[in-house]
Enzyme design. Structure first.
Site, PDB file in Angstrom:
ATOM      1  N   CYS A 121       0.836  -1.202   0.000  1.00  0.00           N
ATOM      2  CA  CYS A 121       0.000   0.000   0.000  1.00  0.00           C
ATOM      3  C   CYS A 121       0.874   1.256   0.000  1.00  0.00           C
ATOM      4  CB  CYS A 121      -0.930   0.024   1.218  1.00  0.00           C
ATOM      5  SG  CYS A 121      -2.341  -1.098   1.121  1.00  0.00           S
ATOM      6  N   CYS A 231      -5.704   1.506   4.400  1.00  0.00           N
ATOM      7  CA  CYS A 231      -4.507   1.472   3.572  1.00  0.00           C
ATOM      8  C   CYS A 231      -3.492   2.506   4.028  1.00  0.00           C
ATOM      9  CB  CYS A 231      -4.870   1.705   2.114  1.00  0.00           C
ATOM     10  SG  CYS A 231      -5.785   3.215   1.872  1.00  0.00           S
TER      11      CYS A 231
END
Ligand code: SF4
Length: 246
Positions: A121, A231
């Site tokens: 991420c 994320c």
């Protein structure tokens, strides 16, 4: 004040909650030089794209093209651009950083450990987000309080100290029914995956359909047993979970 915190900001008017979406957006973008809206093409973000195209066309609309998006999401980017006569700027991962990530963890290494997932991420989303927000003085998002426990306190306006910019969440108090009503009333194009049990849509390998009664974001990184799965895009660095999330 601790560093890395998001600070609640008093809105320019007493109660943004009393305003229509269009009015909120006008107040939030008032006097801003470089406002940026980051869209994932999810249903909330499609509502905001439609509203921004109408009320604040000066706002830059950007998306993070991670390289792992669903084909349906990629098609929706183009459909949305045509529908509203806008350009959605695509930000992609840095090729060298991506190659280094794949070398270390493997292309699908994010399933193996939380660290590997955060690293993915980081490369595919957070670093491009930093570039997308460079020079911005307002970051508009489609966050809603009722999307998950982790988002239950989302305010209309806050100051993101990490990124040194104001953050506006015009849909903070909306329910999913409010969102769907706006979509049907304004014929807003949406991702067909929503009809197949995906209320929240991210990268293809990290998103699954949810079961009845599950949290709206339960299909994101479902293999991780952590209520604050995010994320890192919208996480406060001062919180213990944040460093792990990023
Ligand atoms: S959501 Fe999954 S594929 Fe997308 S950047 Fe994060 S770990 Fe990588």
């Amino acid at each position: 004040m601790p560093s890395g915190t998001n600070i609640l900001l008093k809105s320019p008017i007493d109660d943004l909650g009393e305003l229509t979406l269009i009015e909120r957006i006008r107040v939030m973008t008032m006097d801003k030089v470089n406002p940026v809206f980051t869209t994932s093409l999810g249903i909330e973000d499609q509502v905001l794209t439609a509203a921004l195209a109408d009320a604040a066309p000066q706002v830059r609309i950007v998306t993070l093209q991670t390289g792992r998006l669903f084909p349906e999401t990629l098609a929706l980017i183009e459909e949305t651009e045509k529908r509203y006569g806008i350009e959605i700027e695509r930000f992609t991962p840095d090729p060298e950083k991506l190659a280094a990530y794949i070398e270390q963890y493997g292309a699908n290494g994010f399933y193996e450990s939380v660290d590997a997932r955060h690293a993915c991420c980081g490369v595919r989303k957070l670093e491009p987000l930093g570039r997308a927000l460079e020079g911005a003085d307002l970051w508009i998002t489609g966050l809603r309080r009722r999307q998950s426990n982790a988002r239950a306190e989302v305010p209309f306006i806050e100051y993101d100290e990490n990124r040194n910019l104001e953050k506006a969440n015009p849909l903070a108090d909306w329910s999913i029914e409010d969102v769907r009503s706006f979509v049907s009333g304004n014929r807003v194009p949406t991702n067909p995956l929503h009809e197949r049990g995906y209320p929240s849509i991210g990268c293809e390998p990290c998103t699954r359909a949810i079961k009845p009664g599950e949290d709206e974001r339960a299909g994101r990184w479902w293999w991780e047993n952590d209520e604050k799965r995010e994320c890192g895009l919208h996480v406060d660095d001062s919180q213990p979970a944040a460093s792990a999330i990023q």
